[in-house]
Design an enzyme around this catalytic site. Sequence first.
Site: not given
Ligand code: GUN
Length: 297
Positions: A98, A54, A121
Amino acid sequence: MSANIIDGKAFAATVREKVASKVADLKNAHNITPGLAVVLVGEDPASQVYVRSKGKQTLEVGMNSIEHKLDPDTTEEALLALIDELNSDPAVHGILVQLPLPSHLDETLVINRILPEKDVDGFHISNVGLLATSQKSMVPCTPLGCLLMLRDYHGSLSGKNVVVVGRSNIVGKPMAQLLLNESCTVTIAHSRTVDLPDVVRNADIVVAAVGRPEMVPGDWIKPGATVIDVGINRISLDNGKTKLVGDAEYESCAAVAGAITPVPGGVGPMTIACLLANTVTACCRINNLPNEESFLQ
Ligand code: GUN
């Protein structure tokens, strides 16, 4: 029949190009650089890989990347204080914590501390409610990526029978809401669904999002249907090596489906591309600027 392959990797590259061009506009015309803050608590290896990816892609499209890596024993108080700081930082337009968090931290409390307009998100309860009532919201990245691919492949989705296998807050539920907003007839199937194979056989479009390797075999798929495979599962092979597989059994599904997303190279790359797009959208909304590259509204 051999299915058309929906190339998420190539599609994600086009989304990133659009994002990069919008970022350049924001810098040139308004002297604003969108900033994405990513918070990682602990050392989960898969999460570390995602966070690194990311950060790298954020920089590649010209945005600022702010990374906070916190000890596994970080207190809830400290994490909430960091979120408050990011909420009030004008250089931060998107905040992503995350998941999963270590078990001593309350995920719901933490996510709902993020300002809804910075919640790239789309997990904050306000954004969940806005999406469920067809209002302007931040949309979760993985379902958004699936929707963009489906729209690109099919054009109108109106009237399609869609079965979403999996009922998670991150994928299954928001995916169903998005497809309902597209006038699909949506079924959410899950581990307690009776006659799951027959339910899936009715679908024009199947979204497999259960996190179980190769759970959906080809003989569950209606000939010509579209299969969107959200799963990313690492399995061990007899020769001691590992490989990534989806939630659908690729070979048998591809033999009957009309179209299918591969794993890797399908939904996965679209998720991060949509995160970048959401950050630009958040930046434009926060600054009251038009966002012609908003991919939904
Ligand atoms: N962990 C797995 N997928 C995601 C996601 O799309 N966003 C976040 N913040 N954590 C994750």
